[in-house]
Design an enzyme around this catalytic site. Structure first.
Site, PDB file in Angstrom:
ATOM      1  N   ALA A  66      -5.214  -0.811   1.866  1.00 12.68           N
ATOM      2  CA  ALA A  66      -3.486  -1.909   1.096  1.00 12.68           C
ATOM      3  C   ALA A  66      -2.599  -1.570   1.315  1.00 12.68           C
ATOM      4  O   ALA A  66      -1.907  -0.377   1.699  1.00 12.68           O
ATOM      5  CB  ALA A  66      -3.801  -1.884  -0.700  1.00 12.68           C
ATOM      6  N   GLY A 105      -8.807  -0.206   1.535  1.00 12.47           N
ATOM      7  CA  GLY A 105      -9.019  -1.563   1.687  1.00 12.47           C
ATOM      8  C   GLY A 105      -9.225  -1.469   3.179  1.00 12.47           C
ATOM      9  O   GLY A 105      -9.987  -2.559   3.675  1.00 12.47           O
ATOM     10  N   GLU A 108     -12.928  -1.156   3.658  1.00 11.89           N
ATOM     11  CA  GLU A 108     -13.917  -1.911   2.216  1.00 11.89           C
ATOM     12  C   GLU A 108     -13.354  -3.632   3.409  1.00 11.89           C
ATOM     13  O   GLU A 108     -14.540  -4.108   2.765  1.00 11.89           O
ATOM     14  CB  GLU A 108     -12.467  -1.905   1.072  1.00 11.89           C
ATOM     15  CG  GLU A 108     -12.691  -1.270   0.311  1.00 11.89           C
ATOM     16  CD  GLU A 108     -11.978  -0.496  -1.121  1.00 11.89           C
ATOM     17  OE1 GLU A 108     -11.513  -1.680  -0.669  1.00 11.89           O
ATOM     18  OE2 GLU A 108     -12.400  -0.679  -1.721  1.00 11.89           O
ATOM     19  N   GLU A 128      -8.173   6.580  -2.250  1.00  8.98           N
ATOM     20  CA  GLU A 128      -7.388   5.777  -3.503  1.00  8.98           C
ATOM     21  C   GLU A 128      -7.666   6.787  -4.285  1.00  8.98           C
ATOM     22  O   GLU A 128      -5.565   6.963  -4.925  1.00  8.98           O
ATOM     23  CB  GLU A 128      -7.859   4.823  -3.895  1.00  8.98           C
ATOM     24  CG  GLU A 128      -7.956   2.953  -2.662  1.00  8.98           C
ATOM     25  CD  GLU A 128      -8.650   3.419  -2.176  1.00  8.98           C
ATOM     26  OE1 GLU A 128      -9.931   4.419  -1.689  1.00  8.98           O
ATOM     27  OE2 GLU A 128      -9.251   2.444  -1.505  1.00  8.98           O
TER      28      GLU A 128
HETATM   29  C1  3H9 Z   1      -5.889   0.403  -1.680  1.00  4.13           C
HETATM   30  O1  3H9 Z   1      -6.128   0.619   0.294  1.00  4.13           O
HETATM   31  C2  3H9 Z   1      -6.533  -0.102  -2.561  1.00  4.13           C
HETATM   32  C3  3H9 Z   1      -7.993  -0.155  -1.867  1.00  4.13           C
HETATM   33  O2  3H9 Z   1      -8.993   0.409  -2.384  1.00  4.13           O
HETATM   34  C4  3H9 Z   1      -7.962  -2.109  -2.237  1.00  4.13           C
HETATM   35  C5  3H9 Z   1      -6.901  -2.844  -3.241  1.00  4.13           C
HETATM   36  C6  3H9 Z   1      -7.529  -3.695  -4.284  1.00  4.13           C
HETATM   37  N1  3H9 Z   1       0.791   0.909   2.629  1.00  4.13           N
HETATM   38  O3  3H9 Z   1       1.945   8.833   6.613  1.00  4.13           O
HETATM   39  P1  3H9 Z   1       2.959   8.079   7.729  1.00  4.13           P
HETATM   40  C7  3H9 Z   1       3.540   3.913   5.570  1.00  4.13           C
HETATM   41  S1  3H9 Z   1      -4.828   2.559  -1.587  1.00  4.13           S
HETATM   42  C8  3H9 Z   1       1.956   1.354   2.922  1.00  4.13           C
HETATM   43  O4  3H9 Z   1       4.188   9.010   7.921  1.00  4.13           O
HETATM   44  P2  3H9 Z   1       0.787   9.130   9.496  1.00  4.13           P
HETATM   45  C9  3H9 Z   1       4.486   5.053   4.731  1.00  4.13           C
HETATM   46  O5  3H9 Z   1       4.835   5.228   3.969  1.00  4.13           O
HETATM   47  C10 3H9 Z   1      -4.774   2.005   0.202  1.00  4.13           C
HETATM   48  N2  3H9 Z   1       2.790   2.219   3.703  1.00  4.13           N
HETATM   49  O6  3H9 Z   1       1.684   8.192   9.588  1.00  4.13           O
HETATM   50  C11 3H9 Z   1       5.423   5.748   6.319  1.00  4.13           C
HETATM   51  O7  3H9 Z   1       6.441   4.894   6.606  1.00  4.13           O
HETATM   52  P3  3H9 Z   1       7.472   5.604   6.678  1.00  4.13           P
HETATM   53  C12 3H9 Z   1      -5.251   3.304   0.511  1.00  4.13           C
HETATM   54  C13 3H9 Z   1       1.967   2.648   4.387  1.00  4.13           C
HETATM   55  O8  3H9 Z   1       0.412   9.479  11.576  1.00  4.13           O
HETATM   56  C14 3H9 Z   1       4.762   4.853   7.799  1.00  4.13           C
HETATM   57  O9  3H9 Z   1       3.752   4.054   7.101  1.00  4.13           O
HETATM   58  N3  3H9 Z   1      -4.688   4.054   1.993  1.00  4.13           N
HETATM   59  C15 3H9 Z   1       1.124   2.439   4.369  1.00  4.13           C
HETATM   60  O10 3H9 Z   1       1.091  10.772   9.525  1.00  4.13           O
HETATM   61  C16 3H9 Z   1       3.242   5.897   8.275  1.00  4.13           C
HETATM   62  O11 3H9 Z   1       2.944   6.469   7.431  1.00  4.13           O
HETATM   63  C17 3H9 Z   1      -4.155   5.337   2.424  1.00  4.13           C
HETATM   64  O12 3H9 Z   1      -4.382   5.802   0.883  1.00  4.13           O
HETATM   65  C18 3H9 Z   1      -0.009   2.471   2.931  1.00  4.13           C
HETATM   66  N4  3H9 Z   1      -1.588   2.227   2.858  1.00  4.13           N
HETATM   67  O13 3H9 Z   1      -0.407   8.929   8.679  1.00  4.13           O
HETATM   68  C19 3H9 Z   1      -3.570   5.678   3.038  1.00  4.13           C
HETATM   69  N5  3H9 Z   1       0.059   3.802   4.166  1.00  4.13           N
HETATM   70  O14 3H9 Z   1       7.327   5.920   8.303  1.00  4.13           O
HETATM   71  C20 3H9 Z   1      -2.597   6.134   2.875  1.00  4.13           C
HETATM   72  C21 3H9 Z   1       1.228   4.378   5.435  1.00  4.13           C
HETATM   73  O15 3H9 Z   1       8.468   3.755   6.564  1.00  4.13           O
HETATM   74  N6  3H9 Z   1      -1.711   6.562   4.270  1.00  4.13           N
HETATM   75  N7  3H9 Z   1       2.413   3.647   5.265  1.00  4.13           N
HETATM   76  O16 3H9 Z   1       8.064   6.608   5.768  1.00  4.13           O
HETATM   77  C22 3H9 Z   1      -1.408   7.884   5.288  1.00  4.13           C
HETATM   78  O17 3H9 Z   1      -3.089   8.197   4.466  1.00  4.13           O
HETATM   79  C23 3H9 Z   1      -1.074   7.896   6.213  1.00  4.13           C
HETATM   80  O18 3H9 Z   1      -0.217   6.989   6.214  1.00  4.13           O
HETATM   81  C24 3H9 Z   1      -2.024   7.034   7.941  1.00  4.13           C
HETATM   82  C25 3H9 Z   1      -0.887   7.610   8.698  1.00  4.13           C
HETATM   83  C26 3H9 Z   1      -3.006   8.603   7.945  1.00  4.13           C
HETATM   84  C27 3H9 Z   1      -2.766   6.567   7.549  1.00  4.13           C
END
Ligand code: 3H9
Length: 680
Positions: A66, A105, A108, A128
């Site tokens: 998400a 998400g 999901e 999450e």
């Molecule tokens: C969810 O899904 C809830 C659901 O169950 C359903 C709800 C109804 N959203 O980490 P990075 C941005 S909860 C918005 O440096 P990497 C991040 O802020 C979510 N922004 O890259 C950054 O921005 P900036 C569950 C996001 O290559 C840029 O992207 N998912 C999100 O080292 C690059 O990120 C997670 O918890 C997001 N979801 O790693 C996954 N994700 O450049 C969270 C990233 O402006 N994300 N951004 O600073 C991660 O674990 C890592 O970002 C990922 C990439 C592994 C994907």
């Protein structure tokens, strides 16, 4: 290719529809992405020429979750469950084609496809819990229906990712594609159509759950017990477990209701707000204000470390572990040998735990060059000094380094308190000097304070930050001041803890209040661990402080089994009556009126002055932003992540007003930044 909107395209390869999400950086499920997907699957359902649909993402990853930045804001766009329903009830088979990380998400959504294929490097997870949440779009109900309740419980409570090989073995993906993923997914879709395979809905198949509510009850009980320590203080792990229990005990739609209710509780709670704050704060910390956009870090191919003690050894390991050779310098052979053997022992212990092979231990040790000769640092790109906290010694070393180090080499000090500008003044190249303040044990603790001197060159600063990231640290920029961000604030806490002791609180009470708050250790447990005699000198001690008296009485802390606590052979501690008597006597001598102090006063007096100091640090520009202070405290001092760091906690949990009121009562000067608030 037809654009559904700015982030989703719909195209055709013969009778196979291809839905492509292209929303950098990580294809998060923003309102636009959800709208686009809803539009695409509506179009597919209405097109009788389409025999199957492939969902694929452009860029570096499949949908990574998400869009966290939308949380807590008014809802916009198509609802995620509606999008998922459109996919799951699609009249033609939907195949998710996964690369990068299908997280939260994202996974999901993929679980609502009828089939999933991936490339060999893809990873899958429901992280999450790390945001204080649970998978709120059916993940807790669908994942256990594929990987089993036990595996799903592990995954949702840890956020751990599964690789493609395991995903294939468990049935989470139906095929791992060699070569082009989209082409492979289209070929797979054609086979599904040709073989008239069913529209498999994960929700309808409970055969892989791995047991019933009754048969799995002992597993859940044991799982909770085994993880009680790791989960302590956090709300989300228990809520995640409850949802998996519901998946096992209830029909799908009922389980989904439990998930929704638990999700909403977490989502509207303070813990998740705190953990989401930390997610963005961690990423913000890497950004350096006022740095020209085109600044590139300098290459660091070889590192020098001065001092083979605990800090120097730990610092060296960070580099050796990521393949960077280190030359380590000591004054005496014996100290050098001891330092090197500790590094080896640490690596061997990790290998014994199965983290890597013995060959890897040798590879890492092979990158280490021990020497007694500082001249051997001449070819290093970065030299980190980690000797005693003594300005004269440090200046002497930097003066020597200035002559030895090659032009362009970065000279860093691991000082925890001292004035980096003064250290830099001992060289002819202050623009190449900065602080790199590691936390003990330096090979484990994630925090690195990068201390920017008055003359530090932007490129040098950028290099230290990049090196931090490369070695797995969370680097935070700090300005020159006594103790930088972390220790400067810690000093305020210690000051109050010491005062409370004299006013009547027992060390064990102060420690308990802070560990109940969520710190892994209280201030007096910390003193005992570090050694009461650190920085204490038997010859000059005049019994002026409690610490002097404790040390004079031979109390040293854990190292000799007695300090504020006494320790048995298993390091179990009980309060030390001898220490209490010394404190009592000291207070009596000073005429301090002792009283009973309640837990709230202990907590507020320990933590509020820290927040005030944080505000001063901000006012002086010694931290770039309030969230950097939070990151320092979470990663360097064990501030509980579910409380978001001291500045988040002050603003969002306690409220600045209460803090100001207490500080004023304490007679503290309140920082104007604390009065007026700070930028988020
Ligand atoms: C969810 O899904 C809830 C659901 O169950 C359903 C709800 C109804 N959203 O980490 P990075 C941005 S909860 C918005 O440096 P990497 C991040 O802020 C979510 N922004 O890259 C950054 O921005 P900036 C569950 C996001 O290559 C840029 O992207 N998912 C999100 O080292 C690059 O990120 C997670 O918890 C997001 N979801 O790693 C996954 N994700 O450049 C969270 C990233 O402006 N994300 N951004 O600073 C991660 O674990 C890592 O970002 C990922 C990439 C592994 C994907």
């Amino acid at each position: 290719m037809a654009a559904i909107n700015n982030v989703v395209d719909l195209s055709r390869d013969g009778d196979i529809a291809v839905v492509t999400v292209n929303s950098p950086p990580v294809n998060a499920l923003s309102a636009d992405v959800r709208d686009g997907l809803a539009g695409a699957f509506a179009a597919i359902a209405g097109d009788t020429g389409v025999k199957a649909a492939v969902l694929v993402c452009a860029g570096r990853t499949f949908i990574a979750g998400a869009d966290i930045s939308e949380f807590g804001k008014p809802p916009r766009g198509a609802a995620l469950p509606a999008v998922q329903d459109a996919m799951e009830s699609s009249p033609v088979p939907v195949i998710a084609a996964i690369h990068g990380t299908a997280l939260g998400g994202g996974l999901e959504v993929a679980l609502c496809a009828h089939y999933r294929v991936s490339d060999a490097k893809a990873k899958f997870g429901l992280p999450e819990v790390k945001l204080g949440l649970l998978p709120g779009a059916g993940g807790t109900q669908r994942l256990p229906r594929i990987v089993g309740a036990k595996k799903a419980t592990e995954m949702v409570t840890s956020g751990a990712q599964m690789n493609a090989e395991d995903a294939l073995a468990s049935g989470l993906v139906d095929e791992v594609v060699d070569g082009d993923l989209t082409a492979g997914a289209i070929a797979f879709a054609r086979r599904v159509v040709a073989e008239k395979r069913p529209l498999k809905k994960v929700r309808d198949d409970a055969s892989k759950l791995g047991g019933t509510a009754k048969s799995l009850a002992p597993f859940f009980a044991e799982f909770r017990k085994a993880n009680a320590k790791a989960f302590k203080g956090f709300d989300a792990p228990e809520a995640n477990i409850k949802c998996i229990e519901a998946a096992v005990a209830l029909p799908f739609d009922e389980g989904l209701k439990v998930e929704r209710a638990e999700f909403m509780k977490l989502m509207t709670g303070l813990q998740s707000a705190a953990q989401r704050h930390v997610f963005f704060a961690e990423r913000a910390a890497a950004k350096i204000d006022g740095l020209p956009a085109d600044v590139q870090p300098l290459p660091v191919k070889k590192v020098g470390v001065i001092g083979a003690g605990t800090m120097g050894g730990g610092i060296s390991m960070n580099f050796l572990s990521v393949g960077i050779p280190v030359t380590i310098v000591e004054m005496k052979q014996e100290a050098l040998d001891r330092g090197v053997s500790i590094i080896r022992k640490n690596y061997e212990n990790s290998a014994k735990k199965g983290r890597f092979s013995m060959d890897e231990v040798e590879a890492r040790m092979g990158r280490l060059t021990p020497t007694l000769n500082m001249d051997d640092l001449a070819d290093c790109d970065l030299i980190i000094e980690a000797v005693f906290e003594n300005m004269a010694i440090k200046k002497d070393i930097f003066g020597k380094l200035d002559k030895i180090a090659k032009p362009g080499a970065i000279l860093a000090s691991n000082t925890s308190y001292l004035d980096v500008d003064e250290i830099a003044s001992a060289t002819s190249r202050p623009e190449y000097v900065l602080g790199m303040h590691y936390f003990s044990p330096a090979n484990v603790m994630r925090l690195l304070e990068v201390v920017r001197g008055a003359k530090t060159d932007p490129q040098v600063l950028a290099t230290a930050m990049a090196v931090g990231k490369q070695t797995g640290k969370i680097a935070v920029v700090a300005g020159v001041c006594h103790g930088f961000i972390g220790n400067r604030m810690l000093a305020r806490r210690q000051q109050q803890a010491n005062a409370l002791l004299l006013e009547g609180a027992a060390p064990a009470d102060i420690d308990r209040v802070l560990t109940d708050f969520g710190f892994p250790m209280g201030p007096f447990q910390m003193s005992d661990l570090a050694g009461l005699d650190i920085g204490w000198n038997a010859e000059t001690s005049k019994g002026e402080t409690v610490r002097d008296r404790l040390c004079e009485a031979g109390l040293r802390g854990q190292k000799n089994g007695k300090g504020f606590y006494v320790y048995d052979e298993n390091r179990n501690r009980t309060p030390n009556p001898e220490a209490l008597a010394i404190i009592d006597a000291y207070a009596a001598e000073k005429g301090i009126n002792r009283r009973t102090i309640d837990d709230q006063e202990i907590l507020e007096r320990c933590l509020f002055p820290m927040v005030n100091e944080g505000a001063r640090i901000l006012a002086e520009g010694k931290a770039q932003r309030a969230s950097d202070i939070d990151i320092v405290w979470i990663n360097g001092y064990g501030w509980p992540v579910y409380r978001g760091g001291p500045m988040f906690w002050a603003e969002k949990d306690v409220g600045r007003e209460r803090i100001i009121e207490v500080l004023e009562k304490m007679g503290e000067e309140v920082s104007p930044v604390l009065k007026n608030g700070w930028k988020a």
